[in-house]
Design a protein around this motif. Structure first.
Motif, PDB file in Angstrom:
ATOM      1  N   ARG A  94      -7.877 -14.486   0.975  1.00  0.00           N
ATOM      2  CA  ARG A  94      -7.519 -16.209   1.506  1.00  0.00           C
ATOM      3  C   ARG A  94      -6.387 -16.584   1.578  1.00  0.00           C
ATOM      4  N   SER A  95      -5.560 -15.252   0.829  1.00  0.00           N
ATOM      5  CA  SER A  95      -4.718 -16.384   1.189  1.00  0.00           C
ATOM      6  C   SER A  95      -3.726 -15.841   2.374  1.00  0.00           C
ATOM      7  N   ARG A  96      -3.997 -14.984   3.332  1.00  0.00           N
ATOM      8  CA  ARG A  96      -3.582 -13.819   4.905  1.00  0.00           C
ATOM      9  C   ARG A  96      -4.631 -15.152   5.581  1.00  0.00           C
ATOM     10  N   ALA A  97      -5.234 -15.056   5.359  1.00  0.00           N
ATOM     11  CA  ALA A  97      -6.379 -16.800   6.280  1.00  0.00           C
ATOM     12  C   ALA A  97      -5.251 -17.887   6.502  1.00  0.00           C
ATOM     13  N   VAL A  98      -5.297 -18.377   4.870  1.00  0.00           N
ATOM     14  CA  VAL A  98      -4.627 -19.408   5.413  1.00  0.00           C
ATOM     15  C   VAL A  98      -2.584 -19.523   5.987  1.00  0.00           C
ATOM     16  N   VAL A  99      -2.268 -18.152   5.674  1.00  0.00           N
ATOM     17  CA  VAL A  99      -0.823 -18.183   6.229  1.00  0.00           C
ATOM     18  C   VAL A  99      -1.351 -18.065   8.084  1.00  0.00           C
ATOM     19  N   ALA A 100      -2.259 -17.540   7.959  1.00  0.00           N
ATOM     20  CA  ALA A 100      -2.543 -16.605   9.318  1.00  0.00           C
ATOM     21  C   ALA A 100      -3.484 -18.662  10.351  1.00  0.00           C
TER      22      ALA A 100
ATOM     23  N   TRP B  52       1.775 -18.133   1.732  1.00  0.00           N
ATOM     24  CA  TRP B  52       2.395 -17.199   1.607  1.00  0.00           C
ATOM     25  C   TRP B  52       2.989 -17.135   0.193  1.00  0.00           C
ATOM     26  N   LEU B  53       3.493 -18.129  -0.222  1.00  0.00           N
ATOM     27  CA  LEU B  53       3.747 -17.976  -1.639  1.00  0.00           C
ATOM     28  C   LEU B  53       2.926 -17.476  -2.828  1.00  0.00           C
ATOM     29  N   SER B  54       1.961 -17.660  -2.492  1.00  0.00           N
ATOM     30  CA  SER B  54       0.584 -17.488  -3.854  1.00  0.00           C
ATOM     31  C   SER B  54       0.435 -16.092  -3.553  1.00  0.00           C
ATOM     32  N   GLY B  55       0.346 -15.189  -2.039  1.00  0.00           N
ATOM     33  CA  GLY B  55       0.275 -14.261  -1.668  1.00  0.00           C
ATOM     34  C   GLY B  55       0.386 -13.078  -2.588  1.00  0.00           C
ATOM     35  N   PRO B  56      -0.787 -12.182  -2.189  1.00  0.00           N
ATOM     36  CA  PRO B  56       0.173 -10.452  -2.965  1.00  0.00           C
ATOM     37  C   PRO B  56       1.700  -9.640  -2.617  1.00  0.00           C
TER      38      PRO B  56
ATOM     39  N   ARG C  96       5.546 -12.149  -5.230  1.00  0.00           N
ATOM     40  CA  ARG C  96       5.902 -11.971  -5.918  1.00  0.00           C
ATOM     41  C   ARG C  96       6.781 -12.506  -6.578  1.00  0.00           C
ATOM     42  N   ARG C  97       7.831 -12.268  -6.589  1.00  0.00           N
ATOM     43  CA  ARG C  97       9.099 -11.906  -6.840  1.00  0.00           C
ATOM     44  C   ARG C  97       9.056 -13.229  -7.564  1.00  0.00           C
ATOM     45  N   ILE C  98       9.318 -14.429  -5.953  1.00  0.00           N
ATOM     46  CA  ILE C  98       9.604 -16.021  -6.357  1.00  0.00           C
ATOM     47  C   ILE C  98       8.812 -16.193  -7.969  1.00  0.00           C
ATOM     48  N   ARG C  99       7.361 -15.821  -7.393  1.00  0.00           N
ATOM     49  CA  ARG C  99       6.380 -16.809  -8.734  1.00  0.00           C
ATOM     50  C   ARG C  99       6.692 -16.346  -9.981  1.00  0.00           C
TER      51      ARG C  99
END
Length: 453
Positions: free
Chosen positions: A265-271, A338-342, A347-350
């Motif tokens: 889903r995270s990739r889908a939202v970014v796209a 993107w910030l919530s993605g894998p 991940r480092r920012i999170r």
């Protein structure tokens, strides 16, 4: 003995291969289902991205033409623009010249004076003054036209006329007769000069110039603009009346369903965010190209280039502002996904954010500030609360039409504040016990272990 060992090993290998084969048979349908879901999600997202610019255009046409206040707010400022005022004054003066023979009136007056048996020098002087007198009267009328068009009274008349005739806005777009502003079948947007000339006539008569009574009632329209884009607006209006309100909701529904069906889903939202950004930027570029085409099409045969630019910019101001706001919103959605993605940088920012939150939480609890059971509840409900906050923000922006950059930024600030509050106030279940929480337990243990006096 060795043969028996080889046979047992072979049977074990065969059993392992059969188990692996059974697992592959079970896995194949699931992979097909996953692939089918991904394809369907991709199709829905692509359709939503393609329909998004059409939805924006339809909503813009509906708001501009159906909402009275918005219609007046769009066209009323044109009456105060110097280039538009100059154009209207020139056209009004041309109409007066064509319908009032000022030179003929002066010549008739001179002929009448020469019949009064005046001295020859006086007759010659009268004949010499006819041309300057006509030019002076024309200058006087022109100055009166300029003052009327530039006056607050004319701006008020312009605005009142727009408001009173808005009930016939549909007739304007459809090109029906009998409206103060008309849209011809060839894409010509025109305004009736009768009101302007009538006010000039009244102004001259009130100022003591009785000859102005000779100005007849003139039925004439002047084109404000001529372009195929107005024909396109007519078509868009017809679409907007049927789907201008619902199409944005359809686009939003397709986006939600497409993201829900996506495996990642995270990739889908970014796209989706990136696709919407490209679509809105392309529409903005199209309006930029359309502006140049519009100015070139109507200038100079219809109106000066400066006036054409003012008219186009005023009509499309709301659309451009909305597209910029939607572009910023789509970029922010893509960035948030993107910030919530894998991805490793995300991940480092999170992780940095989580470390800061944990440090702040521990510092607060060290000083006796703890959310306790409420924080534990927030931790359990945090995923659902994040979704509610984001969906609520999207709903607010969607219902606040037209969308503005200010609205997007303030909504973003609200979302960030709410999400930060959730993260700071929640109390993870696996968080180590702090000294403040451990002190009562240590005191109780010491009381139990202390020998009686």
């Amino acid at each position: 003995m060795a043969a028996e060992t080889d046979t047992a090993a072979l049977q074990a290998r065969i059993a392992a291969l059969e188990a692996e084969n059974d697992a592959l048979r079970t896995e194949t349908p699931r992979r097909r289902r996953v692939r089918g879901r991904s394809i369907l999600a991709g199709v829905l997202l692509v359709v939503a991205i393609l329909l998004a610019p059409i939805a924006v255009l339809g909503t813009w046409a509906r708001v501009q033409l159906v909402d009275t206040d918005r219609f007046v707010a769009t066209f009323a400022p044109l009456a105060e623009d110097p280039q538009v005022q100059s154009y209207i004054a020139d056209q009004a003066m041309t109409a007066i010249d064509e319908n009032l023979d000022i030179q003929g009136i002066v010549d008739d007056l001179a002929d009448g004076l020469t019949q009064l048996d005046l001295p020859p020098r006086a007759e010659n002087a009268i004949q010499l003054l006819t041309v300057p007198a006509a030019q002076g009267i024309r200058t006087l009328v022109g100055n009166a036209v300029d003052r009327v068009v530039a006056s607050d009274a004319f701006a008020g008349i312009w605005q009142t006329t727009l408001r009173e005739t808005h009930s016939r806005a549909v007739a304007i777009i459809q090109g029906q007769e009998g409206t103060a502003i008309t849209l011809g079948g060839d894409g010509t947007l025109s305004i009736d000069l009768g009101v302007v000339i009538g006010n000039v006539k009244d102004h001259l008569v009130d100022s003591g110039f009785g000859f102005a009574e000779a100005i007849p009632e003139i039925q004439r329209t002047i084109p404000l603009a001529t372009a195929d884009s107005f024909v396109l607006i007519r078509t868009l209006y017809q679409v907007a009346t049927a789907a201008g309100y619902w199409l944005p909701w359809v686009v939003l529904g397709l986006l939600v369903v497409g993201v829900a069906l996506a495996v990642k889903r995270s990739r889908a939202v970014v796209a989706a965010g990136a696709g919407l950004t490209i679509a809105f930027l392309a529409l903005l570029a199209g309006f930029g190209i359309g502006r140049q085409f519009f100015i070139g099409a109507v200038s100079p045969s219809v109106m000066p280039a400066g006036t054409a630019a003012v008219v186009f910019d005023q009509v499309t101001e709301l659309m451009n502002a909305t597209l910029v706001a939607l572009t910023v919103l789509a970029l922010l959605i893509a960035l948030g996904a993107w910030l919530s993605g894998p991805w490793r940088p995300a991940r480092r920012i999170r992780r940095i954010g989580q470390d800061a939150e944990n440090t702040l939480r521990r510092t607060a609890e060290r000083y006796g500030l703890s959310t306790g059971s409420f924080g534990a509840f927030l931790d359990r409900a945090a995923p659902a609360l994040r979704v509610i906050v984001v969906l609520g923000a999207v709903a607010i922006l969607f219902l606040s039409r037209p969308i503005t950059i200010g609205g997007v930024l303030w909504t973003l600030v609200g979302v960030i504040v709410l999400l930060l509050l959730i993260e700071v106030l929640r109390r993870p279940a696996d968080e180590p016990e702090t000294a403040t929480d451990a002190a009562p337990d240590a005191e109780a243990a010491a009381t139990v272990s202390r020998p009686p006096a």
